[in-house]
Motif scaffolding. Structure first.
Motif, PDB file in Angstrom:
ATOM      1  N   THR A 194     -27.644  42.163  26.802  1.00 56.36           N
ATOM      2  CA  THR A 194     -26.842  41.132  26.140  1.00 56.36           C
ATOM      3  C   THR A 194     -27.543  40.664  24.881  1.00 56.36           C
ATOM      4  O   THR A 194     -28.767  40.513  24.857  1.00 56.36           O
ATOM      5  N   ILE A 195     -26.757  40.447  23.855  1.00 56.73           N
ATOM      6  CA  ILE A 195     -27.284  39.918  22.604  1.00 56.73           C
ATOM      7  C   ILE A 195     -26.569  38.615  22.283  1.00 56.73           C
ATOM      8  O   ILE A 195     -25.362  38.474  22.528  1.00 56.73           O
ATOM      9  N   SER A 196     -27.318  37.655  21.768  1.00 57.29           N
ATOM     10  CA  SER A 196     -26.758  36.363  21.366  1.00 57.29           C
ATOM     11  C   SER A 196     -27.207  36.091  19.935  1.00 57.29           C
ATOM     12  O   SER A 196     -28.410  35.978  19.673  1.00 57.29           O
ATOM     13  N   ILE A 197     -26.256  36.013  19.020  1.00 57.02           N
ATOM     14  CA  ILE A 197     -26.594  35.801  17.617  1.00 57.02           C
ATOM     15  C   ILE A 197     -25.753  34.669  17.037  1.00 57.02           C
ATOM     16  O   ILE A 197     -24.689  34.331  17.563  1.00 57.02           O
ATOM     17  N   VAL A 198     -26.265  34.102  15.962  1.00 50.00           N
ATOM     18  CA  VAL A 198     -25.567  33.050  15.231  1.00 50.00           C
ATOM     19  C   VAL A 198     -25.436  33.492  13.779  1.00 50.00           C
ATOM     20  O   VAL A 198     -26.436  33.816  13.131  1.00 50.00           O
ATOM     21  N   VAL A 199     -24.205  33.521  13.283  1.00 50.64           N
ATOM     22  CA  VAL A 199     -23.929  33.867  11.885  1.00 50.64           C
ATOM     23  C   VAL A 199     -23.544  32.589  11.154  1.00 50.64           C
ATOM     24  O   VAL A 199     -22.595  31.905  11.550  1.00 50.64           O
ATOM     25  N   GLN A 200     -24.285  32.268  10.104  1.00 53.44           N
ATOM     26  CA  GLN A 200     -23.977  31.081   9.307  1.00 53.44           C
ATOM     27  C   GLN A 200     -23.536  31.507   7.914  1.00 53.44           C
ATOM     28  O   GLN A 200     -24.193  32.323   7.266  1.00 53.44           O
ATOM     29  N   LEU A 201     -22.421  30.940   7.484  1.00 55.63           N
ATOM     30  CA  LEU A 201     -21.856  31.235   6.168  1.00 55.63           C
ATOM     31  C   LEU A 201     -21.787  29.941   5.364  1.00 55.63           C
ATOM     32  O   LEU A 201     -21.144  28.976   5.788  1.00 55.63           O
ATOM     33  N   PHE A 202     -22.452  29.935   4.225  1.00 60.04           N
ATOM     34  CA  PHE A 202     -22.366  28.817   3.293  1.00 60.04           C
ATOM     35  C   PHE A 202     -21.491  29.291   2.139  1.00 60.04           C
ATOM     36  O   PHE A 202     -21.922  30.085   1.301  1.00 60.04           O
ATOM     37  N   TRP A 203     -20.246  28.792   2.101  1.00 61.85           N
ATOM     38  CA  TRP A 203     -19.205  29.396   1.266  1.00 61.85           C
ATOM     39  C   TRP A 203     -18.632  28.360   0.302  1.00 61.85           C
ATOM     40  O   TRP A 203     -17.704  27.624   0.642  1.00 61.85           O
ATOM     41  N   PRO A 204     -19.131  28.292  -0.935  1.00 60.94           N
ATOM     42  CA  PRO A 204     -18.570  27.345  -1.915  1.00 60.94           C
ATOM     43  C   PRO A 204     -17.107  27.664  -2.231  1.00 60.94           C
ATOM     44  O   PRO A 204     -16.743  28.813  -2.464  1.00 60.94           O
ATOM     45  N   GLY A 205     -16.275  26.631  -2.217  1.00 63.20           N
ATOM     46  CA  GLY A 205     -14.875  26.787  -2.598  1.00 63.20           C
ATOM     47  C   GLY A 205     -13.997  27.480  -1.588  1.00 63.20           C
ATOM     48  O   GLY A 205     -12.833  27.771  -1.883  1.00 63.20           O
ATOM     49  N   LYS A 206     -14.494  27.740  -0.388  1.00 63.62           N
ATOM     50  CA  LYS A 206     -13.692  28.482   0.587  1.00 63.62           C
ATOM     51  C   LYS A 206     -12.400  27.752   0.946  1.00 63.62           C
ATOM     52  O   LYS A 206     -11.352  28.369   1.117  1.00 63.62           O
ATOM     53  N   ASN A 207     -12.469  26.432   1.058  1.00 70.50           N
ATOM     54  CA  ASN A 207     -11.309  25.652   1.509  1.00 70.50           C
ATOM     55  C   ASN A 207     -10.568  24.979   0.356  1.00 70.50           C
ATOM     56  O   ASN A 207      -9.923  23.951   0.549  1.00 70.50           O
ATOM     57  N   THR A 208     -10.652  25.571  -0.826  1.00 75.33           N
ATOM     58  CA  THR A 208      -9.970  25.006  -1.994  1.00 75.33           C
ATOM     59  C   THR A 208      -8.463  24.850  -1.790  1.00 75.33           C
ATOM     60  O   THR A 208      -7.896  23.805  -2.138  1.00 75.33           O
ATOM     61  N   PRO A 209      -7.748  25.844  -1.239  1.00 74.01           N
ATOM     62  CA  PRO A 209      -6.297  25.658  -1.054  1.00 74.01           C
ATOM     63  C   PRO A 209      -5.963  24.451  -0.185  1.00 74.01           C
ATOM     64  O   PRO A 209      -5.007  23.724  -0.475  1.00 74.01           O
ATOM     65  N   LEU A 210      -6.745  24.231   0.867  1.00 74.90           N
ATOM     66  CA  LEU A 210      -6.455  23.125   1.779  1.00 74.90           C
ATOM     67  C   LEU A 210      -6.835  21.780   1.180  1.00 74.90           C
ATOM     68  O   LEU A 210      -6.044  20.827   1.212  1.00 74.90           O
ATOM     69  N   ILE A 211      -8.041  21.675   0.611  1.00 77.24           N
ATOM     70  CA  ILE A 211      -8.563  20.385   0.161  1.00 77.24           C
ATOM     71  C   ILE A 211      -8.095  20.027  -1.244  1.00 77.24           C
ATOM     72  O   ILE A 211      -7.634  18.906  -1.493  1.00 77.24           O
ATOM     73  N   LYS A 212      -8.207  20.960  -2.175  1.00 82.90           N
ATOM     74  CA  LYS A 212      -7.881  20.668  -3.571  1.00 82.90           C
ATOM     75  C   LYS A 212      -6.380  20.768  -3.856  1.00 82.90           C
ATOM     76  O   LYS A 212      -5.815  19.920  -4.552  1.00 82.90           O
ATOM     77  N   LYS A 213      -5.743  21.822  -3.331  1.00 88.03           N
ATOM     78  CA  LYS A 213      -4.320  22.035  -3.609  1.00 88.03           C
ATOM     79  C   LYS A 213      -3.418  21.498  -2.509  1.00 88.03           C
ATOM     80  O   LYS A 213      -2.193  21.510  -2.665  1.00 88.03           O
ATOM     81  N   ARG A 214      -4.033  21.087  -1.389  1.00 86.24           N
ATOM     82  CA  ARG A 214      -3.297  20.516  -0.260  1.00 86.24           C
ATOM     83  C   ARG A 214      -2.189  21.458   0.214  1.00 86.24           C
ATOM     84  O   ARG A 214      -1.046  21.046   0.457  1.00 86.24           O
ATOM     85  N   LEU A 215      -2.550  22.727   0.356  1.00 91.87           N
ATOM     86  CA  LEU A 215      -1.637  23.734   0.877  1.00 91.87           C
ATOM     87  C   LEU A 215      -2.002  24.048   2.326  1.00 91.87           C
ATOM     88  O   LEU A 215      -3.171  23.970   2.708  1.00 91.87           O
ATOM     89  N   PRO A 216      -1.028  24.414   3.158  1.00 88.88           N
ATOM     90  CA  PRO A 216      -1.358  24.812   4.531  1.00 88.88           C
ATOM     91  C   PRO A 216      -2.320  25.995   4.528  1.00 88.88           C
ATOM     92  O   PRO A 216      -2.208  26.903   3.704  1.00 88.88           O
ATOM     93  N   ASP A 217      -3.269  25.978   5.448  1.00 89.17           N
ATOM     94  CA  ASP A 217      -4.272  27.040   5.513  1.00 89.17           C
ATOM     95  C   ASP A 217      -4.540  27.374   6.972  1.00 89.17           C
ATOM     96  O   ASP A 217      -4.499  26.496   7.843  1.00 89.17           O
ATOM     97  N   THR A 218      -4.816  28.654   7.224  1.00 87.59           N
ATOM     98  CA  THR A 218      -5.048  29.133   8.585  1.00 87.59           C
ATOM     99  C   THR A 218      -6.513  29.484   8.773  1.00 87.59           C
ATOM    100  O   THR A 218      -7.110  30.166   7.933  1.00 87.59           O
ATOM    101  N   PHE A 219      -7.075  29.027   9.874  1.00 93.49           N
ATOM    102  CA  PHE A 219      -8.431  29.383  10.281  1.00 93.49           C
ATOM    103  C   PHE A 219      -8.290  30.209  11.561  1.00 93.49           C
ATOM    104  O   PHE A 219      -7.861  29.686  12.596  1.00 93.49           O
ATOM    105  N   SER A 220      -8.634  31.483  11.491  1.00 91.59           N
ATOM    106  CA  SER A 220      -8.378  32.352  12.634  1.00 91.59           C
ATOM    107  C   SER A 220      -9.423  33.448  12.718  1.00 91.59           C
ATOM    108  O   SER A 220     -10.216  33.656  11.790  1.00 91.59           O
ATOM    109  N   MET A 221      -9.393  34.167  13.834  1.00 94.89           N
ATOM    110  CA  MET A 221     -10.289  35.294  14.054  1.00 94.89           C
ATOM    111  C   MET A 221      -9.509  36.433  14.690  1.00 94.89           C
ATOM    112  O   MET A 221      -8.599  36.214  15.491  1.00 94.89           O
ATOM    113  N   LYS A 222      -9.899  37.661  14.313  1.00 97.00           N
ATOM    114  CA  LYS A 222      -9.332  38.867  14.907  1.00 97.00           C
ATOM    115  C   LYS A 222     -10.440  39.902  15.007  1.00 97.00           C
ATOM    116  O   LYS A 222     -11.057  40.249  14.004  1.00 97.00           O
TER     117      LYS A 222
END
Length: 308
Positions: A194-222
């Motif tokens: 078994t492996i246990s890992i943590v991936v951290q992403l520091f992403w400038p501007g990632k949520n611009t559509p939601l926060i700045k433009k106030r557009l619906p945004d989806t957070f999902s995984m596949k």
């Protein structure tokens, strides 16, 4: 196109001596020109030395820019070749890995930046597994200048002071704007390990559509492999709230739960839990920010009436 003549010589000189060698040469040239102008009383000599120094500095800038562009192109080619070879390996690794649990926490900043933490616990079903792939994306197609600011860190999980060691990782941007992260394990996994890992992403501007433009945004995984327990969580900055809908497969027997939480820190959090997620099934949350409530728009409560 490679530089030629003076710039080719300057390029080789920078590689051999470094930036410090160029600085020393420019300073020596200026000092020599100043000395000659004092001895012979001519400002023309000093001006010529200054011009020569400026030409040298411009040449340094040109060859430095060229060197960075050449290195960036070479790195992009190597990254693409690595991705292609890993894709071939992944196609032969179907059903070789089982994801016991994956927990993605998306922390949204009030300036539109994002900090994602993805915790993965997986079990190997076959041997010689030494690469793990995970992807992420944003709700808008970011330019190359913005992509270069994304920082990634992959490490093992720290449990009681054991773990927390960083893993080597490489990244690749797909044509659709999604980011693929390849984690290279220091030793291959064996069946049952078994492996246990943590991936951290520091992403400038990632949520611009939601926060700045106030557009619906989806957070999902596949994922391309089965997942026993998948958790997708989104935490809004203090003072923000949103309407939400869970995004899950339309199967009637699909097991999932969802909740909205108001935390003591002032954050509003949304969470979806899903169990027995099959390959290529997407699970997540759709958010649409609510308009902030101003004091003027709030209706005052009616006055209380006491009984006689």
């Amino acid at each position: 196109m490679r530089p030629s003549g003076f710039f080719e010589w300057l390029h080789e000189y920078v590689l051999a001596r470094g930036i410090g060698g160029i600085v020393e040469t420019v300073l020596a040239l200026l000092a020599f020109g100043g000395t000659l102008s004092v001895l012979f009383g001519s400002s023309t000599i000093k001006a010529a030395a200054v011009v020569a120094a400026i030409i040298g500095i411009l040449g340094l800038l040109i060859t430095s820019t060229y060197g960075r562009a050449e290195l960036r192109a070479e790195n992009a080619l190597l990254s693409e070749l690595l991705r292609r070879n890993c894709e071939v390996a992944f196609r032969h690794m179907d059903n070789s890995l089982r994801i016991n649990k994956i927990h993605a926490v998306n922390l949204v900043k009030d300036n539109g930046d994002g900090h994602s933490t993805i915790t993965v616990v997986a079990t190997a079903l076959t041997d010689q597994i030494n690469v793990f792939k995970i992807g992420s994306g944003s709700g808008w197609h970011q330019p190359e200048s913005a992509r270069r600011k994304v920082k990634i860190q992959v490490s093992s999980i720290d449990i009681d002071g054991i773990g927390g060691v960083r893993h080597t990782c490489t990244k690749h941007w797909r044509p659709d704007g999604k980011l693929e992260i390849l984690t290279h394990l220091d030793r291959p996994m064996v069946p049952g390990s078994t492996i246990s890992i943590v991936v951290q992403l520091f992403w400038p501007g990632k949520n611009t559509p939601l926060i700045k433009k106030r557009l619906p945004d989806t957070f999902s995984m596949k994922l391309q492999v089965p997942v026993e327990h998948l958790i997708c969580e989104v935490i809004l900055p203090p003072g923000f709230d949103a309407f939400y809908e869970p995004r899950v497969p339309s199967r009637r027997d699909f097991r999932y739960s969802h909740v909205r939480q108001a935390r003591d820190t002032g954050h509003i959090a949304f969470r979806v839990d899903a169990w027995e997620v099959e390959p290529d099934q997407r699970v997540g949350i759709l958010l649409d920010l609510k308009e902030p409530r101003s004091s003027a728009s709030q209706v005052a409560p009616p006055p209380s009436v006491s009984s006689p």
